[in-house]
Design a protein around this motif. Sequence first.
Motif, PDB file in Angstrom:
ATOM      1  N   LEU A 133       0.863  -1.184   0.000  1.00  0.00           N
ATOM      2  CA  LEU A 133       0.000   0.000   0.000  1.00  0.00           C
ATOM      3  C   LEU A 133       0.896   1.229   0.000  1.00  0.00           C
ATOM      4  O   LEU A 133       2.099   1.133   0.218  1.00  0.00           O
ATOM      5  N   SER A 134       0.312   2.395  -0.226  1.00  0.00           N
ATOM      6  CA  SER A 134       1.093   3.619  -0.096  1.00  0.00           C
ATOM      7  C   SER A 134       1.470   3.797   1.376  1.00  0.00           C
ATOM      8  O   SER A 134       0.727   3.379   2.271  1.00  0.00           O
ATOM      9  N   ALA A 138      -0.946   3.004   4.651  1.00  0.00           N
ATOM     10  CA  ALA A 138      -0.457   1.979   5.576  1.00  0.00           C
ATOM     11  C   ALA A 138      -0.284   2.558   6.979  1.00  0.00           C
ATOM     12  O   ALA A 138      -0.599   1.897   7.982  1.00  0.00           O
ATOM     13  N   VAL A 177      -0.536  -4.839   5.090  1.00  0.00           N
ATOM     14  CA  VAL A 177       0.196  -3.745   4.446  1.00  0.00           C
ATOM     15  C   VAL A 177       1.534  -4.173   3.846  1.00  0.00           C
ATOM     16  O   VAL A 177       2.077  -3.475   2.991  1.00  0.00           O
ATOM     17  N   THR A 202       0.255  -9.368  -5.138  1.00  0.00           N
ATOM     18  CA  THR A 202       0.563  -8.012  -4.678  1.00  0.00           C
ATOM     19  C   THR A 202       1.713  -7.383  -5.442  1.00  0.00           C
ATOM     20  O   THR A 202       2.162  -6.306  -5.070  1.00  0.00           O
ATOM     21  N   PRO A 205       0.630  -3.777  -6.882  1.00  0.00           N
ATOM     22  CA  PRO A 205       0.472  -2.744  -5.847  1.00  0.00           C
ATOM     23  C   PRO A 205       1.780  -2.395  -5.150  1.00  0.00           C
ATOM     24  O   PRO A 205       2.051  -1.221  -4.883  1.00  0.00           O
ATOM     25  N   ALA A 209       3.530   1.295  -5.124  1.00  0.00           N
ATOM     26  CA  ALA A 209       3.860   2.002  -3.884  1.00  0.00           C
ATOM     27  C   ALA A 209       5.336   2.370  -3.850  1.00  0.00           C
ATOM     28  O   ALA A 209       5.712   3.476  -3.439  1.00  0.00           O
ATOM     29  N   ASN A 240      -3.506   1.317  -3.540  1.00  0.00           N
ATOM     30  CA  ASN A 240      -4.461   1.346  -2.435  1.00  0.00           C
ATOM     31  C   ASN A 240      -5.810   0.729  -2.725  1.00  0.00           C
ATOM     32  O   ASN A 240      -6.602   0.543  -1.796  1.00  0.00           O
TER      33      ASN A 240
END
Length: 244
Positions: A133-134, A138, A177, A202, A205, A209, A240
């Motif tokens: 996540l960003s 997070a 996260v 993931t 993403p 990030a 996100n």
Amino acid sequence: MSTQARILEVAAKLVAESPNGDVSTRAVCEAAQVGAPALYRHFGDKEGLLSAVVDHGFDKYLATKRERTPGTDPVQDLRDGWDTHVEFALRNPNLYRLMNSPAMRTPPAAALESHRILTSDLQRAAEQGKLRLSPELAAQLIMSANVGVALMLVSRPTTFTDRTVSRRVRDAIHATVLTPDVMTSAPASPETTRPNTQPDTTHLPATAARLNTLLHQSPTAALTPAETALLTEWLNRLANTPRS
């Protein structure tokens, strides 16, 4: 000792000794042997005084974080940060409840600094491709869970008697996260049984990030400000957006 310092020291002592963590300005003035005008001159009002008490007490906790040299493993720093946060709450229950009270309309500076330190650790994790996540999102997830667990432990000790709850929640949030490979290689808590690793979905993403964090640290002249803003929006969306 200055009048301001004496008032602050007395107020902190009364907060720690209070059954519910609350104090009156009258009690503070009597214990510090000052008039109400002196208290209001230095702190504005009761909220200003209590905010100063929180910052004064929490400053000791943050001192260890400010002096800390970031380790080579930001994930371990995140785990340690969670644990020390909970330990501080357990050692200072009244101060911690006060810090997170809805009555505090203005967040104490200590709370904001703690959030910045957490975000910095997450930015380092993103740089290494360990974040899915960003860092900003997070940080919100981790901080809300960390504070929630700590508040339950100090506010409802007769209900939340199992101290392993903190690390269980910590590991669950970190699994949300952080990338699966990080969680798989992490040392398991004695009380935690890790689930079977699912296929890695993931990669995109985590890459988004990481790229977003690197672009913010080293802006490129190849993009106009408008293009940079648009790319940031896209990367945040990729990082996100909840995955089904």
